[in-house]
Design a protein around this motif. Sequence first.
Motif: not given
Length: 76
Positions: A18-24, A26-29
């Motif tokens: 879940e933390l990895l997905e949240q980080a991905k 947050s970076v994509s925008p």
Amino acid sequence: MEMKRKPQTKPEAVIPAELLEQAKRSVSPDLLKKTTRCSVCGADTVSTGDEPLCWVCRRLKISAWKEIEQQMPAQE
């Protein structure tokens, strides 16, 4: 004598999924921002303002303006 490989165990997840997905997410925008080339040096820049300048060229331009402003009263 035939050599057999040792079966590999699945590596243990150090960071929760879940933390990895949240980080991905947050970076994509940041990747979606329109980047342009600096009109002076050609470096990638995010277009802010009227002129497409990278941060280095923008700082050099501001420094040049300050230098000119300091020289103007001396000439008068």
